[in-house]
Design a protein around this motif. Structure first.
Motif: not given
Length: 75
Positions: A42-48, A51-56
């Motif tokens: 879900r996080d990968v999809r939303r980052a792609q 929608v969300d900036w989910i960074k490592m």
């Protein structure tokens, strides 16, 4: 500091952080491991989808090559 988008290979980091009782003590307790693969997807999809900036966080910056960082969520 180097930040990169969350990737499917980050499942181990998600499990280490979100399923650890000590790490999650002040955040409602550890999450069940069974839900982590779906959370990463879900996080990968939303980052792609931007929608969300989910960074490592990549420890050591460029060229480190490891997946030992933690997620940073910016909404």
């Amino acid at each position: 500091m180097l930040l990169r988008d969350v990737e499917y290979g980050d499942l181990g980091a998600y499990v280490r952080m979100r399923c650890d009782p000590a790490m999650m003590a002040g955040l409602g307790g550890p999450l069940p491991r069974e839900g982590m693969a779906a959370k990463v997807r879900r996080d990968v999809r939303r980052a792609q989808e931007d929608v969300d900036w989910i960074k490592m966080i990549v420890p050591g910056g460029a060229g480190c090559g490891g997946r030992d960082g933690g997620p940073v969520v910016l909404r």
